[in-house]
Design a protein around this motif. Sequence first.
Motif, mmCIF file in Angstrom:
data_model
loop_
_atom_site.group_PDB
_atom_site.id
_atom_site.type_symbol
_atom_site.label_atom_id
_atom_site.label_comp_id
_atom_site.label_asym_id
_atom_site.label_seq_id
_atom_site.Cartn_x
_atom_site.Cartn_y
_atom_site.Cartn_z
ATOM 1 N N UNK A 149 -33.573 16.794 -47.485
ATOM 2 C CA UNK A 149 -34.039 15.573 -46.810
ATOM 3 C C UNK A 149 -35.505 15.758 -46.404
ATOM 4 N N UNK A 150 -36.446 15.634 -47.369
ATOM 5 C CA UNK A 150 -37.849 15.929 -47.064
ATOM 6 C C UNK A 150 -38.564 14.854 -46.253
ATOM 7 N N UNK A 151 -38.011 13.649 -46.215
ATOM 8 C CA UNK A 151 -38.674 12.550 -45.526
ATOM 9 C C UNK A 151 -37.830 12.100 -44.336
ATOM 10 N N UNK A 152 -38.443 11.258 -43.504
ATOM 11 C CA UNK A 152 -37.733 10.727 -42.357
ATOM 12 C C UNK A 152 -37.669 11.702 -41.207
ATOM 13 N N UNK A 153 -36.884 11.373 -40.190
ATOM 14 C CA UNK A 153 -36.797 12.240 -39.007
ATOM 15 C C UNK A 153 -36.339 13.667 -39.332
ATOM 16 N N UNK A 154 -35.404 13.811 -40.273
ATOM 17 C CA UNK A 154 -34.924 15.161 -40.610
ATOM 18 C C UNK A 154 -36.029 15.984 -41.255
ATOM 19 N N UNK B 146 -37.570 19.338 -39.517
ATOM 20 C CA UNK B 146 -37.463 20.658 -40.136
ATOM 21 C C UNK B 146 -38.845 21.247 -40.424
ATOM 22 N N UNK B 147 -39.774 20.419 -40.858
ATOM 23 C CA UNK B 147 -41.119 20.917 -41.157
ATOM 24 C C UNK B 147 -41.809 21.418 -39.893
ATOM 25 N N UNK B 148 -41.844 20.572 -38.875
ATOM 26 C CA UNK B 148 -42.485 20.978 -37.626
ATOM 27 C C UNK B 148 -41.714 22.094 -36.948
ATOM 28 N N UNK B 149 -40.380 22.069 -37.063
ATOM 29 C CA UNK B 149 -39.584 23.124 -36.446
ATOM 30 C C UNK B 149 -39.886 24.488 -37.031
#
Length: 360
Positions: free
Chosen positions: A32-37, A41-44
């Motif tokens: 799920x590369x886009x949206x809130x998820x 995950x990227x920022x996390x």
Amino acid sequence: MDGREGRLVIPAPPLWTVAVVGAAVLVVHLIWPAGPTGDATYLGALIGASVLAWLMVAGGGPGDRRAWAMVAVGLSLSATADLVWYVDYWLTGVEPDISLADPLWLVSYVALGIGLMRLTPKRDGARGVDVDAIIDSLVPAVLVLVALWELAIADLISDEASSPLARTVWATYPILDVVVLTLAVRLAIHHHRTRSRALTLFGLGVAAWLAADVGYLLATAEGLFRWLDAGWMVASVLLAAAIVAHRRDGGPALGEDVAGAHRGRMWLVMVPLLVPPVIEVRGFLDGTDANPVALGAATVALVVLASIRGHRLLRAAERARATLQVGEAHFRALPPTPPTPSWCSTPRGASSSRRATSSA
């Protein structure tokens, strides 16, 4: 709790736990590369890596803590820049060309470069500049800079659709990538026989960071950006894992240099001389003319570096030969060794046996 300093020290986690958590976050992001998820995950991954890095730096460890602290600073600045960029995007709904995140990203390169310089020791603990290591690291830097100029930088500078400030900022990133690459190669040269998990992870992290940066300049398909984000995530986790490994394993143990390393360094300087002609031939076959000014400047720079490196290698060989000749002359000047008396060469216990026989 550290009784000597009265502060809480977080123990270094096993590297496999860092790998498992990082891989789990990465897999979720790729699904799920886009949206809130995708954003979470990227920022996390980036923020979590910077927090882990600071926890490990605060816990101390052997070697130069300030070097690893600068790596943690670079991770923190990069994560903060991404957070600022996302906040701008969330508020406006438009991906900004340049924003307040760009100064943070640029300074993160500076911090990472300082960490690389501090991790690279001076040769044999001597003062001054290691000219050989600088030459060996400048060669790949020149090649990468020429390639990036042909592939991206020239187009970025000539893009009239963007503001001059935006073009300047965008062109600065690949140049800083080349600087970081130069420092990383210099570090690898100094520690080419080091058995250190920390430096291995650090090198892989820098490579992933630079690969994602260069890929962002060249990517055209929308589906590639999830992999570029994954590259930055992997880079951040690897750099944090390097600090974890440093805490767990201690400082690197340097091995001794060997003659093959010097021959390898010579090839490292000579073989790149073939790259500019290859680029010119490729442009001729494709019907696109490469920039002759850039290729000419790169050729001149590579010839100068190869000449200086070859001259220094010849001088080193001459000094080694002269040292050997002086040692041989001193050995020949020594007085001859007197002959050894026969009784000294008699096997232990043989003389007493003869005395015992004669007495009998």
